[in-house]
Design an enzyme around this catalytic site. Structure first.
Site, PDB file in Angstrom:
ATOM      1  N   ASP A 125      35.280  48.569  39.203  1.00 30.46           N
ATOM      2  CA  ASP A 125      35.446  50.168  38.876  1.00 30.46           C
ATOM      3  C   ASP A 125      35.634  50.468  37.517  1.00 30.46           C
ATOM      4  O   ASP A 125      36.515  49.680  36.748  1.00 30.46           O
ATOM      5  CB  ASP A 125      36.768  50.835  39.580  1.00 30.46           C
ATOM      6  CG  ASP A 125      36.474  50.631  41.081  1.00 30.46           C
ATOM      7  OD1 ASP A 125      35.389  50.345  41.678  1.00 30.46           O
ATOM      8  OD2 ASP A 125      37.478  51.370  41.863  1.00 30.46           O
ATOM      9  N   HIS A 132      34.389  42.018  41.567  1.00 28.14           N
ATOM     10  CA  HIS A 132      33.653  41.323  42.640  1.00 28.14           C
ATOM     11  C   HIS A 132      32.230  40.844  42.120  1.00 28.14           C
ATOM     12  O   HIS A 132      31.936  41.215  41.072  1.00 28.14           O
ATOM     13  CB  HIS A 132      33.226  42.390  43.705  1.00 28.14           C
ATOM     14  CG  HIS A 132      34.582  42.981  44.612  1.00 28.14           C
ATOM     15  ND1 HIS A 132      35.039  42.980  45.701  1.00 28.14           N
ATOM     16  CD2 HIS A 132      35.768  43.675  43.924  1.00 28.14           C
ATOM     17  CE1 HIS A 132      36.131  43.443  46.005  1.00 28.14           C
ATOM     18  NE2 HIS A 132      36.731  43.679  44.937  1.00 28.14           N
ATOM     19  N   SER A 173      40.696  46.129  31.693  1.00 33.28           N
ATOM     20  CA  SER A 173      39.905  45.415  30.396  1.00 33.28           C
ATOM     21  C   SER A 173      38.515  45.658  30.865  1.00 33.28           C
ATOM     22  O   SER A 173      37.951  46.671  31.145  1.00 33.28           O
ATOM     23  CB  SER A 173      40.201  43.984  30.815  1.00 33.28           C
ATOM     24  OG  SER A 173      39.763  43.133  29.693  1.00 33.28           O
TER      25      SER A 173
END
EC number: 4.1.1.65
Length: 590
Positions: free
Chosen positions: A260, A403, A558
């Site tokens: 995200d 992911h 990050s």
């Protein structure tokens, strides 16, 4: 005829005009003292102020002030210590000497000293001069010694950090604000922040604190897998929270978003450079470490909890390769059979007495050396393919897991020790090569179209970068991992892939007493720690990752950088500044 004595008449009005009575002698020689006493009394009466002053000074009724002998005030430089250079020879009188050509060359120190000066004054001046010279020497010696000592300490710290090597992406701030920011101990601050986040909070304060944080940074609490906020013991657990499985559906495209965040940049890698912002680029070699010639420790193969030779594991890997179109023979990586084609299970070597030949089966060091030679430079073998990149920034309120963006195999992990500058958009526009300077973990491997890599980049206040299947990875630490400290000694000329493989089992067989004798080394900046995943699958040569699989995450926000190879007809369906979520399509083939 006898002379008559001269008499004088005294009066108060004519005292000053009357001559001295003793000039011509006293009137009566028989009474010289009484006459003198009278004159002294008259003089004393005429000067009452001086008498009172003397009385007050000397505490006496009568004081006769004797005349003082005048002494001339002698100048200390009256007898000059400098004298003209005398002419010793008449023939040389008209010839200027070499002394006259120099400043003050016509003067010389005279042999005559201050013989008439006060001895106490001479001693005092000598002591003052010696004290001044001593203080001057002490100041010179102190400043010089401190300069040498501090310079040595600075050089040692700089060498341990790795600053002795020239870094083309070194921060060169254009303003004092950025210079002051770059001088801050950001890694220490981040470690302290990580420790603060790990402090367990009282149960009654957990829910209000997390709700305040969520309101500030825009956290969506409805998608949390565990909605009970009081069950998160500290901020670190809340940052690394899990979400519901159905909260992030995985798109059907070949490439999906790994995290995200906000899309900062995407495009094609041109001339080996990735565009950070307009007019500011950094090298792909520096990001992935392709041209890194030395390591801080030998490369080792990570061990896993299962046996890769097991028949079930082999069938699983075969099915994974068939479903995702991945060839484990490396044919797809080199574009068919040619002189440059190597098959992982068909490599043979000549015995050159270097210990690398092992019959028909290839050693892992040779396989890795071939893979490292072929994989990082796929453009040479794929003339009709391009290298693409995408940069996604995770804000503090975003979901902090990353992911797998596609089905691929990761074969190599490189941990780059670097800085921890903020990766906020402002600093990305200001600091060139920001992602190259920061600490990062590069996961390198391949997918069905060629080379593929995923780089989680650390930032300020990021406690650590977590990779779920890599137990030896530990970021933002002071000392290196025990695996590297327990390995054999290594110098700065250690090649990127050593001739010998170091497995974790072989290294960890060292007893605790032997390990305690070995001093753990501190991490050095601008160095690389490397591990391979070849033990994960003998068939694929790495660790297989499915699209949408949870790989790891950050302890705070990050950045994730993707660099991959794909055919020319691949197109991104993104916009700069767009918000994306895990599983959302990033692009496809047209």
């Amino acid at each position: 005829m006898p002379l008559k004595p001269i008499s004088f008449r005294w009066s108060k009005t004519s005292v000053r005009s009357v001559p001295n009575p003793f000039m011509y002698g006293p009137d009566n020689l028989n009474k010289p003292l009484s006459r003198a006493s009278q004159m002294a009394e008259r003089v004393h009466q005429q000067t009452p102020s001086s008498t009172n002053y003397q009385q007050r000074r000397y505490f006496s009724y009568y004081y006769y002030q004797f005349p003082k002998i005048p002494r001339p005030k002698r100048n200390m430089l009256y007898y000059s210590t400098w004298s003209r250079n005398p002419v010793t020879n008449a023939s040389n009188a008209n010839k200027p000497s070499k002394r006259h050509m120099l400043p003050f060359g016509s003067f010389k120190i005279s042999k005559r000293s201050f013989a008439n000066a006060n001895q106490k004054l001479k001693t005092k001046l000598k002591k003052l001069k010696m004290g001044k010279e001593r203080r001057r020497f002490i100041r010179w010696w102190t400043v010089t010694s401190l300069t040498i000592v501090l310079g040595g300490v600075y050089a040692k710290i700089k060498y341990e950090r790795g600053d002795h090597e020239e870094n083309p992406y070194k921060i060169r701030p254009q303003s004092w604000h950025l210079y002051a920011y770059s001088a801050l101990p950001l890694k220490t601050i981040s470690r302290l922040w990580g420790q603060v986040n790990s402090i367990n909070l009282p149960v009654w304060i957990r829910s209000p604190s997390y709700r305040v944080y969520s309101a500030i940074f825009g956290v969506n609490l409805d998608e949390m897998e565990n909605p009970d906020l009081s069950s998160y013991k500290n901020l670190s657990e809340f940052f690394y929270r899990d979400i519901k499985p159905d909260a992030r559906p995985i798109a059907d495209g070949d490439l999906v978003s790994p995290a995200d965040g906000k899309v900062l940049k995407f495009g094609v890698v041109e001339n080996g450079e990735i565009e950070q912002v307009k007019g500011m680029t950094y090298s792909i070699d520096a990001l992935l470490g392709i041209d890194t010639g030395k390591l801080a420790a030998p490369t080792h193969s990570l061990n896993f909890d299962y046996n890769s030779d097991d028949e079930t594991i082999v069938k699983r890997d075969e099915e994974f390769a068939k479903i995702n179109g991945i060839s484990y023979s490396m044919d797809d990586l080199v574009g068919g059979n040619s002189k440059s084609t190597y098959h992982m299970n068909e490599l043979t070597y000549k015995d050159e007495h270097d210990g690398t030949a092992a019959g028909e089966r290839a050693s892992f060091s040779k396989e890795l050396r071939v893979a490292e030679e072929l994989t990082p430079n796929p453009v040479e073998y794929f003339r009709k393919k391009n290298l693409y990149f995408a940069v996604i920034y995770l804000a503090p309120g975003d979901y902090h897991h990353f992911h797998s963006p596609t089905s691929w195999v990761t074969t190599l992990r490189r941990h780059f020790i670097g800085e921890l500058f903020s990766v906020a958009p402002f600093f990305q526009k200001t600091l060139q090569g920001l992602f190259v300077l920061n600490e990062r973990v590069a996961l390198l491997g391949y997918w069905k179209y060629g080379f593929f890599s995923m780089v989680p980049v650390g930032a300020t206040n990021v406690g650590s970068i977590v990779v779920n299947f890599d137990k030896d990875l530990k970021t933002n630490d002071i000392y290196e991992h025990e695996v590297y400290s327990s390995a054999s000694s290594v110098n700065e000329s250690t090649p990127l892939l050593d001739q010998k493989d170091y497995s974790a089992n072989d290294i960890l067989t060292i007893t605790n007493s032997e390990y305690e004798d070995k001093k753990r080394k501190k991490l050095r900046k601008n160095t690389v720690y490397e591990a391979t995943y070849t033990n994960a699958s003998r068939l694929l040569g790495g660790y297989p990752l499915s699209k949408g699989q949870d790989i790891g995450g950050f302890k705070l926000g990050s950045t994730v950088v993707l660099v991959f190879e794909a055919p020319e007809n691949f197109k991104f369906n993104l916009k700069v500044g767009e918000k994306v979520k895990v599983g959302q399509s990033l692009g496809g083939f047209v």
